[in-house]
Write a protein that holds these residues in place. Structure first.
Motif, PDB file in Angstrom:
ATOM      1  N   GLY A  31     -85.433   9.720  13.685  1.00 22.01           N
ATOM      2  CA  GLY A  31     -85.182  11.088  14.150  1.00 22.01           C
ATOM      3  C   GLY A  31     -84.428  11.923  13.139  1.00 22.01           C
ATOM      4  N   ASP A  32     -83.406  11.342  12.522  1.00 19.80           N
ATOM      5  CA  ASP A  32     -82.600  12.098  11.556  1.00 19.80           C
ATOM      6  C   ASP A  32     -83.410  12.504  10.330  1.00 19.80           C
ATOM      7  N   GLN A  33     -84.372  11.666   9.953  1.00 16.80           N
ATOM      8  CA  GLN A  33     -85.218  12.005   8.810  1.00 16.80           C
ATOM      9  C   GLN A  33     -86.074  13.233   9.114  1.00 16.80           C
ATOM     10  N   ILE A  34     -86.574  13.313  10.340  1.00 16.79           N
ATOM     11  CA  ILE A  34     -87.373  14.472  10.750  1.00 16.79           C
ATOM     12  C   ILE A  34     -86.488  15.724  10.792  1.00 16.79           C
TER      13      ILE A  34
ATOM     14  N   THR B 298     -84.540  15.965  21.305  1.00 17.69           N
ATOM     15  CA  THR B 298     -85.593  15.620  20.335  1.00 17.69           C
ATOM     16  C   THR B 298     -86.965  15.601  21.003  1.00 17.69           C
ATOM     17  N   ARG B 299     -87.043  15.045  22.180  1.00 18.52           N
ATOM     18  CA  ARG B 299     -88.334  15.054  22.910  1.00 18.52           C
ATOM     19  C   ARG B 299     -88.827  16.485  23.115  1.00 18.52           C
TER      20      ARG B 299
ATOM     21  N   LEU C  17     -89.599  21.218  16.075  1.00 16.07           N
ATOM     22  CA  LEU C  17     -89.885  20.195  15.058  1.00 16.07           C
ATOM     23  C   LEU C  17     -91.372  19.950  14.849  1.00 16.07           C
ATOM     24  N   SER C  18     -92.186  20.711  15.547  1.00 14.21           N
ATOM     25  CA  SER C  18     -93.629  20.526  15.424  1.00 14.21           C
ATOM     26  C   SER C  18     -94.082  20.770  13.989  1.00 14.21           C
ATOM     27  N   GLY C  19     -94.851  19.820  13.431  1.00 12.15           N
ATOM     28  CA  GLY C  19     -95.350  19.949  12.067  1.00 12.15           C
ATOM     29  C   GLY C  19     -94.502  19.244  11.041  1.00 12.15           C
TER      30      GLY C  19
END
Length: 266
Positions: free
Chosen positions: A154-157, A97-98, A107-109
């Motif tokens: 994290g899971d929401q993202i 994730t990091r 995951l950017s944005g």
């Protein structure tokens, strides 16, 4: 003595001759009147079977206790392995994730800064605890409890990212299906102009083109809603909605082709 022996010999010989004179063929009426019958009797014999448990000298109650202990040990080993795997998965989740939340990461944005700051804070706290000597590290329930807040953020993202990705894939799919159908109609139309045998008639081609235009209109309405691309929230269009448009298109197209085939056969 000699005369007596001769008489006995003569009597024996006569008996043999009389036996040889008996007619054993099937025409002998005396033989036909004889009947032979075989009789079969069923006798039930009770069988008694005793189940013998071999304990090799160990009393049964002691042996049973060993079995219970072994099962308990196996269950404990299984739980320990699950706990270790869960802990390892947590560490991998944090590292991945990091990396994906870097500026150019996957995951950017898909998150706002407040979410990122809170998530990184939770990950730091969790990593410090995972490398501590706390005995609760070997308790799966405690691991789940400690990681819940971090996983919720994290899971929401990840969910936003996956839903937008699936939606884009559905748009690409319907675009590909329509392009293939346009090419198919163009080839059929060319064949008709060249006087060659075709699957469709010009009327069928016109009906399919109307279907294409109607489908493109429906897709455009959905895309207008999702083109704003507010990635920090879930898509306003469900992937199932686009899937339904695709299925309806394919079903109607197949129906037109089947009707054209029946007319050709007639």
């Amino acid at each position: 003595p000699v005369a007596k022996n001769n008489n006995q010999f003569q009597n024996n010989q006569n008996n043999i001759n009389n036996a040889n004179n008996i007619n054993y063929n099937n025409n002998n009426p005396n033989m036909n009147n004889q009947q032979f019958q075989e009789e079969i009797k069923e006798i039930e014999t009770p069988i008694k079977a005793d189940l013998i448990i071999t304990t090799f000298g160990t009393p049964y109650n002691v042996l049973n206790e060993y079995i219970i202990r072994e099962k308990k040990q196996n269950d404990e080993d299984l739980l320990i392995n699950e706990t270790i795997n869960y802990k390892n998965n947590l560490e991998q989740y944090i590292y991945d994730t990091r990396s994906k939340m870097d500026v150019n990461g996957q995951l950017s944005g898909y998150y706002v800064n407040e979410e990122k700051n809170e998530l990184f804070k939770k990950m730091d706290e969790l990593m410090n605890w995972l490398y501590s000597e706390d005995e609760d590290l070997y308790n799966k329930e405690k691991l789940e409890e400690k990681s819940k807040d971090m996983r919720d953020i994290g899971d929401q993202i990840y969910k936003r990212f996956n839903e937008w990705k699936k939606l884009d894939e559905q748009y690409a799919k319907i675009e590909s299906v329509i392009n293939d159908t346009i090419m198919y109609c163009s080839n059929e139309e060319t064949q008709i102009k060249n006087g060659k045998k075709t699957e469709l008639s010009l009327e069928d081609i016109g009906e399919i083109r109307n279907l294409i235009n109607d489908t493109l209109r429906k897709v455009a309405e959905k895309k207008n809603l999702s083109d704003k691309r507010i990635l920090t929230s879930l898509p306003p269009v469900l992937t199932d909605e686009i899937e339904m448009i695709i299925n309806n298109f394919n079903y109607t197209l197949e129906d037109i082709r089947e009707n054209a085939k029946k007319r050709k056969e007639e």
